[in-house]
Design an enzyme around this catalytic site. Structure first.
Site, PDB file in Angstrom:
ATOM      1  N   LYS A 112      38.839  39.325  49.959  1.00 29.33           N
ATOM      2  CA  LYS A 112      38.139  40.589  50.172  1.00 29.33           C
ATOM      3  C   LYS A 112      38.283  41.069  51.611  1.00 29.33           C
ATOM      4  O   LYS A 112      38.468  42.254  51.858  1.00 29.33           O
ATOM      5  CB  LYS A 112      36.643  40.453  49.832  1.00 29.33           C
ATOM      6  CG  LYS A 112      36.377  40.330  48.337  1.00 29.33           C
ATOM      7  CD  LYS A 112      34.889  40.494  48.029  1.00 29.33           C
ATOM      8  CE  LYS A 112      34.597  40.229  46.556  1.00 29.33           C
ATOM      9  NZ  LYS A 112      33.157  40.208  46.275  1.00 29.33           N
ATOM     10  N   LYS A 195      43.398  38.850  37.680  1.00 28.49           N
ATOM     11  CA  LYS A 195      42.086  38.789  37.032  1.00 28.49           C
ATOM     12  C   LYS A 195      41.603  40.201  36.688  1.00 28.49           C
ATOM     13  O   LYS A 195      41.799  41.124  37.478  1.00 28.49           O
ATOM     14  CB  LYS A 195      41.133  38.113  38.023  1.00 28.49           C
ATOM     15  CG  LYS A 195      39.678  38.097  37.642  1.00 28.49           C
ATOM     16  CD  LYS A 195      38.829  37.434  38.717  1.00 28.49           C
ATOM     17  CE  LYS A 195      38.457  38.394  39.845  1.00 28.49           C
ATOM     18  NZ  LYS A 195      37.425  37.870  40.754  1.00 28.49           N
ATOM     19  N   LYS A 198      36.572  44.840  38.529  1.00 24.13           N
ATOM     20  CA  LYS A 198      36.136  46.225  38.753  1.00 24.13           C
ATOM     21  C   LYS A 198      37.032  46.930  39.739  1.00 24.13           C
ATOM     22  O   LYS A 198      37.198  48.134  39.700  1.00 24.13           O
ATOM     23  CB  LYS A 198      34.722  46.262  39.354  1.00 24.13           C
ATOM     24  CG  LYS A 198      33.690  45.513  38.581  1.00 24.13           C
ATOM     25  CD  LYS A 198      32.356  45.493  39.329  1.00 24.13           C
ATOM     26  CE  LYS A 198      32.043  44.115  39.880  1.00 24.13           C
ATOM     27  NZ  LYS A 198      31.062  43.366  39.148  1.00 24.13           N
TER      28      LYS A 198
HETATM   29  P1  TYM Z   1      30.248  39.090  39.523  1.00 19.00           P
HETATM   30  O1  TYM Z   1      29.153  40.078  39.489  1.00 19.00           O
HETATM   31  O2  TYM Z   1      31.520  39.445  40.212  1.00 19.00           O
HETATM   32  O3  TYM Z   1      30.632  38.671  38.061  1.00 19.00           O
HETATM   33  C1  TYM Z   1      29.661  38.253  37.111  1.00 19.00           C
HETATM   34  C2  TYM Z   1      30.214  37.105  36.284  1.00 19.00           C
HETATM   35  O4  TYM Z   1      31.413  37.494  35.601  1.00 19.00           O
HETATM   36  C3  TYM Z   1      32.434  36.536  35.823  1.00 19.00           C
HETATM   37  N1  TYM Z   1      33.744  37.233  35.814  1.00 19.00           N
HETATM   38  C4  TYM Z   1      34.757  36.898  35.000  1.00 19.00           C
HETATM   39  N2  TYM Z   1      34.887  35.947  34.059  1.00 19.00           N
HETATM   40  C5  TYM Z   1      36.057  35.894  33.379  1.00 19.00           C
HETATM   41  N3  TYM Z   1      37.096  36.733  33.620  1.00 19.00           N
HETATM   42  C6  TYM Z   1      37.005  37.697  34.548  1.00 19.00           C
HETATM   43  N4  TYM Z   1      38.035  38.539  34.753  1.00 19.00           N
HETATM   44  C7  TYM Z   1      35.800  37.817  35.294  1.00 19.00           C
HETATM   45  N5  TYM Z   1      35.382  38.653  36.281  1.00 19.00           N
HETATM   46  C8  TYM Z   1      34.118  38.289  36.577  1.00 19.00           C
HETATM   47  C9  TYM Z   1      32.112  35.957  37.197  1.00 19.00           C
HETATM   48  O5  TYM Z   1      32.714  34.691  37.362  1.00 19.00           O
HETATM   49  C10 TYM Z   1      30.608  35.880  37.140  1.00 19.00           C
HETATM   50  O6  TYM Z   1      30.183  34.702  36.484  1.00 19.00           O
HETATM   51  N6  TYM Z   1      28.827  35.918  43.115  1.00 19.00           N
HETATM   52  C11 TYM Z   1      28.583  36.322  41.748  1.00 19.00           C
HETATM   53  C12 TYM Z   1      27.171  36.812  41.516  1.00 19.00           C
HETATM   54  C13 TYM Z   1      26.129  35.828  41.918  1.00 19.00           C
HETATM   55  C14 TYM Z   1      25.798  34.629  41.240  1.00 19.00           C
HETATM   56  C15 TYM Z   1      24.743  34.052  41.995  1.00 19.00           C
HETATM   57  C16 TYM Z   1      26.301  33.991  40.120  1.00 19.00           C
HETATM   58  C17 TYM Z   1      25.286  35.954  42.983  1.00 19.00           C
HETATM   59  N7  TYM Z   1      24.457  34.885  43.025  1.00 19.00           N
HETATM   60  C18 TYM Z   1      24.166  32.838  41.619  1.00 19.00           C
HETATM   61  C19 TYM Z   1      25.715  32.773  39.753  1.00 19.00           C
HETATM   62  C20 TYM Z   1      24.677  32.215  40.500  1.00 19.00           C
HETATM   63  C21 TYM Z   1      29.522  37.475  41.419  1.00 19.00           C
HETATM   64  O7  TYM Z   1      29.962  38.171  42.264  1.00 19.00           O
HETATM   65  O8  TYM Z   1      29.705  37.693  40.093  1.00 19.00           O
END
Ligand code: TYM
Length: 334
Positions: A112, A195, A198
């Protein structure tokens, strides 16, 4: 009962297929057997610039989508991160036991920040994984269901938990990630080596859960595959076909091997693979929009659910933070 915890950022109007198949699908299943804590990390969202009006709206949209996807507030605690100040407070303490080099090795940060340049990259983006560790450790969960891209952040969380426990006092549970075998990483439909995200370059590569189901089905039918015409699962040589097989398998519950065997027996081609996958997706997303609209139409009810979630979350997070403060030697106010 053991606990499970996870979060999903409110940084788009709709969650995408990867979010659901990698993460939220597991959240829904785990509610039966665990005390579940699911939240919307708005503090994380502002590590990159957000429009305030949009952010506010997206928190409610996120909540309504989670409900529509099957998160049940009667069984799970559903809340917004900023409603529970203990997250930011614990993050400070954990930041003080995190090595600078350790944080600098996070690959998601490197990706990022390389896109944003030094001045576009905020200190918040750098400490993002420390805040994520705080989110998790505050609730002492055993499991954290996420997609593959969060694996390294979970490793850091485990390291920080162990470090705190041995340096001060045994306070945290060392959590396990729960990363699905098949669908932990859903790929971009137009660039199946990247991947689904968004921030993907081409909108046609992404399936948003709230898009018109016909549009989503069409995106599946126009997914990039390859030219050898052979249906088999091979992530390296056939990433596009493998991605469609993964998606179809996730929606139908049939193992990839069975799907492949049927196509091979029938001598079917990519047309059949795409149509069947598009149909399976369409059947899933079609009723979703209606449920989402229904939840969105009652803002007061969403607010009630989130207020109740925040109360229940604080009743767990508050005492844990107090133990942390005591362990590090802070004095309690009189
Ligand atoms: P975020 O908001 O980017 O994504 C939410 C969840 O979706 C999963 N994900 C995917 N899984 C499979 N294929 C994909 N292409 C794909 N894109 C996204 C992510 O792995 C995630 O599980 N840092 C985290 C948010 C967060 C969090 C936490 C998660 C903040 N605090 C504590 C767990 C525990 C994030 O940015 O997810």
């Amino acid at each position: 009962r053991q606990r499970v915890l996870s979060g999903i950022q409110p940084t788009a109007d709709s969650y995408h297929l990867g979010n659901y198949l990698g993460a939220v699908r597991q959240w829904v299943d785990l509610q039966d057997d665990y005390d579940a804590y699911y939240f919307i990390p708005d503090l994380h969202a502002i590590t990159v610039r957000q429009d305030p009006k949009e952010l506010r709206e997206r928190v409610f949209r996120g909540c309504a989508q989670l409900l529509a996807l099957g998160v049940d507030p009667a069984r799970s605690v559903l809340f917004v991160q900023s409603h529970v100040p203990e997250h930011a407070e614990l993050a400070w303490v954990l930041g003080c036991i995190t090595g600078y080099g350790e944080a600098a090795r996070m690959t998601q940060f490197k990706d990022k920040s390389s896109k944003q340049g030094t001045d576009g990259t905020t200190v918040g983006l750098f400490t993002y994984p420390v805040l994520m560790a705080a989110d998790i450790l505050l609730y002492r969960p055993h499991l954290v269901p996420v997609g593959e891209d969060q694996r390294q952040h979970l490793e850091l969380t485990r390291d920080l938990a162990m470090r705190f426990n041995s340096r001060y006092k045994k306070t945290f549970v060392v959590p396990e990630g729960k990363i699905l075998e098949g669908s932990a990483k859903i790929y971009d439909l137009q660039d199946p080596t990247a991947k689904m995200s968004k921030s993907g370059e081409n909108p046609k590569g992404i399936v948003n859960l709230l898009d018109d189901p016909k549009v989503s089905a069409k995106r599946i039918r126009s997914a990039v595959t390859d030219s050898d015409g052979d249906i088999r699962f091979d992530r390296e040589m056939k990433p596009g076909v493998s991605n469609l097989l993964t998606i179809q398998s996730a929606f139908t519950g049939r193992p990839v091997a069975d799907i492949v065997a049927d196509y091979q027996a029938a001598g079917a081609g990519y047309g059949a693979l795409k149509t069947d996958t598009a149909d399976a997706l369409e059947a899933f997303v079609t009723p979703l929009r209606g449920r989402f609209d229904e939840y969105m139409s009652d803002r007061a009810e969403l607010e009630r659910i989130l207020a109740d979630g925040a109360d229940r979350a604080r009743s767990v997070a508050g005492p844990v933070l107090s133990q942390v403060y005591q362990a590090v030697g802070f004095t309690a106010p009189r």
